[in-house]
Design an enzyme around this catalytic site. Structure first.
Site, PDB file in Angstrom:
ATOM      1  N   TYR A  40     -21.749 -89.205  17.190  1.00  0.00           N
ATOM      2  CA  TYR A  40     -20.659 -88.717  18.057  1.00  0.00           C
ATOM      3  C   TYR A  40     -20.854 -87.211  18.312  1.00  0.00           C
ATOM      4  O   TYR A  40     -20.523 -86.692  19.376  1.00  0.00           O
ATOM      5  CB  TYR A  40     -19.298 -89.014  17.426  1.00  0.00           C
ATOM      6  CG  TYR A  40     -18.158 -89.010  18.425  1.00  0.00           C
ATOM      7  CD1 TYR A  40     -18.154 -89.898  19.494  1.00  0.00           C
ATOM      8  CD2 TYR A  40     -17.104 -88.104  18.307  1.00  0.00           C
ATOM      9  CE1 TYR A  40     -17.109 -89.889  20.416  1.00  0.00           C
ATOM     10  CE2 TYR A  40     -16.062 -88.100  19.217  1.00  0.00           C
ATOM     11  CZ  TYR A  40     -16.066 -88.994  20.265  1.00  0.00           C
ATOM     12  OH  TYR A  40     -15.037 -88.980  21.181  1.00  0.00           O
TER      13      TYR A  40
ATOM     14  N   LYS B 128     -13.676 -82.939  21.095  1.00  0.00           N
ATOM     15  CA  LYS B 128     -12.370 -83.571  20.874  1.00  0.00           C
ATOM     16  C   LYS B 128     -11.489 -82.697  19.977  1.00  0.00           C
ATOM     17  O   LYS B 128     -10.265 -82.683  20.139  1.00  0.00           O
ATOM     18  CB  LYS B 128     -12.538 -84.964  20.260  1.00  0.00           C
ATOM     19  CG  LYS B 128     -13.169 -85.989  21.193  1.00  0.00           C
ATOM     20  CD  LYS B 128     -12.409 -86.149  22.510  1.00  0.00           C
ATOM     21  CE  LYS B 128     -12.864 -87.364  23.300  1.00  0.00           C
ATOM     22  NZ  LYS B 128     -12.323 -87.369  24.675  1.00  0.00           N
TER      23      LYS B 128
HETATM   24  N1  LIG Z   1     -14.284 -95.778  24.415  1.00  0.00           N
HETATM   25  C1  LIG Z   1     -13.883 -95.313  23.251  1.00  0.00           C
HETATM   26  O1  LIG Z   1     -14.233 -95.846  22.192  1.00  0.00           O
HETATM   27  C2  LIG Z   1     -12.953 -94.130  23.217  1.00  0.00           C
HETATM   28  C3  LIG Z   1     -12.192 -93.909  22.061  1.00  0.00           C
HETATM   29  C4  LIG Z   1     -11.348 -92.809  22.022  1.00  0.00           C
HETATM   30  C5  LIG Z   1     -11.286 -91.935  23.095  1.00  0.00           C
HETATM   31  N2  LIG Z   1     -12.031 -92.178  24.214  1.00  0.00           N
HETATM   32  C6  LIG Z   1     -11.938 -91.231  25.317  1.00  0.00           C
HETATM   33  O2  LIG Z   1     -11.315 -91.858  26.401  1.00  0.00           O
HETATM   34  C7  LIG Z   1     -11.675 -91.164  27.596  1.00  0.00           C
HETATM   35  C8  LIG Z   1     -12.098 -92.188  28.641  1.00  0.00           C
HETATM   36  O3  LIG Z   1     -13.314 -92.773  28.239  1.00  0.00           O
HETATM   37  P1  LIG Z   1     -13.640 -94.326  28.373  1.00  0.00           P
HETATM   38  O4  LIG Z   1     -14.034 -94.792  27.023  1.00  0.00           O
HETATM   39  O5  LIG Z   1     -12.560 -95.014  29.105  1.00  0.00           O
HETATM   40  O6  LIG Z   1     -15.006 -94.305  29.209  1.00  0.00           O
HETATM   41  P2  LIG Z   1     -15.264 -94.150  30.789  1.00  0.00           P
HETATM   42  O7  LIG Z   1     -16.725 -93.889  30.896  1.00  0.00           O
HETATM   43  O8  LIG Z   1     -14.748 -95.318  31.499  1.00  0.00           O
HETATM   44  O9  LIG Z   1     -14.438 -92.869  31.194  1.00  0.00           O
HETATM   45  C9  LIG Z   1     -14.944 -91.549  31.115  1.00  0.00           C
HETATM   46  C10 LIG Z   1     -14.596 -90.906  32.425  1.00  0.00           C
HETATM   47  O10 LIG Z   1     -14.948 -89.528  32.441  1.00  0.00           O
HETATM   48  C11 LIG Z   1     -15.274 -89.247  33.781  1.00  0.00           C
HETATM   49  N3  LIG Z   1     -16.002 -87.994  33.926  1.00  0.00           N
HETATM   50  C12 LIG Z   1     -17.182 -87.630  33.368  1.00  0.00           C
HETATM   51  N4  LIG Z   1     -17.557 -86.424  33.834  1.00  0.00           N
HETATM   52  C13 LIG Z   1     -16.580 -86.019  34.708  1.00  0.00           C
HETATM   53  C14 LIG Z   1     -16.398 -84.887  35.522  1.00  0.00           C
HETATM   54  N5  LIG Z   1     -17.274 -83.869  35.538  1.00  0.00           N
HETATM   55  N6  LIG Z   1     -15.283 -84.828  36.309  1.00  0.00           N
HETATM   56  C15 LIG Z   1     -14.372 -85.812  36.298  1.00  0.00           C
HETATM   57  N7  LIG Z   1     -14.489 -86.924  35.540  1.00  0.00           N
HETATM   58  C16 LIG Z   1     -15.590 -87.025  34.770  1.00  0.00           C
HETATM   59  C17 LIG Z   1     -16.126 -90.441  34.197  1.00  0.00           C
HETATM   60  O11 LIG Z   1     -16.203 -90.529  35.607  1.00  0.00           O
HETATM   61  C18 LIG Z   1     -15.335 -91.577  33.600  1.00  0.00           C
HETATM   62  O12 LIG Z   1     -14.398 -92.051  34.536  1.00  0.00           O
HETATM   63  C19 LIG Z   1     -12.772 -90.179  27.212  1.00  0.00           C
HETATM   64  O13 LIG Z   1     -12.201 -88.904  27.025  1.00  0.00           O
HETATM   65  C20 LIG Z   1     -13.254 -90.742  25.886  1.00  0.00           C
HETATM   66  O14 LIG Z   1     -13.834 -89.752  25.080  1.00  0.00           O
HETATM   67  C21 LIG Z   1     -12.860 -93.254  24.299  1.00  0.00           C
END
Ligand SMILES: NC(=O)c1ccc[n+]([C@@H]2O[C@H](COP(=O)([O-])OP(=O)(O)OC[C@H]3O[C@@H](n4cnc5c(N)ncnc54)[C@H](O)[C@@H]3O)[C@@H](O)[C@H]2O)c1
Length: 257
Positions: free
Chosen positions: A157, A164
């Protein structure tokens, strides 16, 4: 209590149907909100437009969160079209691939900068831009998405954990700045979910297996479950909650070993 009828919301972070932000968008729309969805690049525009077509009367707008100009243009369009904003979901996160594969100690200055810019600073920039729109409404809510890798080491990570940690700290400072304007700022710390972002983390499947073996609920979570918790934080049901990191992780955070 979680009714969003008549409210206008911004959702940043929809990439595809697996995105946590998409589940939140669907739940918010089902609760009566009108939404604006953003896409960061032409590559993802079509995906976002296809999904947005399932919503009622959505706005679909460009926003690369690393661009101050695009954030300013987004806020201006929202002001013109919505006349204010009731809630915003920040689900943008990114780190360069090398930083998620190599040992953390090898993180380059540039990868560190990019990860922190996209994944943490963007909440500050976006919040500053939409705050004037939110001031026009009584009692509004900003929500971001984080992961417990901010606090503890999860394999690969790496710099996302550092980003984060900065994001969660930003939630508290923003909550303090904007609370007097009745703008609340919170985060959901979600359990591991296989999404596009997650697929960039080497060995992500073994993290999911640890949830199945050790989390109190013996599983990780689904995007719809994060969305249900998001409805609480976006709605007046949580009107006294701000500066909070809500764990929606099947209880994983409670386990020591
Ligand atoms: N998937 C997991 O296990 C998990 C767990 C906890 C937190 N999260 C967090 O949730 C959030 C969403 O992630 P996800 O898992 O739904 O994956 P995801 O890939 O669907 O979403 C990530 C998003 O970030 C956007 N992004 C990246 N660079 C960007 C930029 N320069 N400008 C605007 N948008 C941008 C992407 O277009 C995408 O829509 C993230 O912050 C991720 O760290 C994910």
């Amino acid at each position: 209590m979680c009714d969003l009828t008549g409210k206008h919301g911004l959702i940043v972070g929809v990439a595809n149907k697996r995105s946590i932000s998409w589940a939140i968008a669907q739940a918010a729309a089902a609760s009566g909100a009108r939404l604006a969805l953003t896409y960061p690049s032409e590559r993802l525009e079509e995906n976002v437009r296809e999904l947005a077509a399932k919503l009622e009367n959505p706005l679909v707008l460009p926003c690369d969160v690393t661009s101050d100009q695009q954030i300013a243009d987004l806020a201006a369009t929202l002001d013109r079209e919505f006349g204010g904003l009731d809630f915003a979901v920040h689900g943008a996160g990114f780190a360069p691939a090398d930083a998620l594969h190599n040992p953390f100690v090898e993180t380059s200055r540039e990868s560190f900068r990019i990860a922190l810019d996209v994944s943490a600073y963007s909440l500050v920039g976006l919040t500053r831009a939409v705050a004037p729109l939110m001031e026009k409404r009584g009692g509004v809510s900003i929500l971001t998405l984080t992961f417990i890798g901010s606090d503890r080491v999860y394999p690969n990570y790496n710099v996302m954990g550092v980003a984060k940690a900065a994001l969660e700290s930003s939630v508290r400072y923003l909550a303090s700045d904007l609370g007097p304007k009745n703008i609340r700022v919170n985060a959901i710390s979600a359990g591991a979910i296989k999404t596009l972002a997650a697929s960039g983390i080497a060995g992500f499947s073994s993290i999911l297996q640890v949830y199945r073996d050790r989390a109190p609920l013996r599983r990780s979570v689904e995007t719809s479950e994060v969305a249900d918790a998001a409805m609480f934080l976006l709605s007046p049901a949580s009107r006294a909650v701000t500066g909070e990191i809500l764990m929606v992780d099947a209880g994983m955070h409670a386990i020591g070993l």
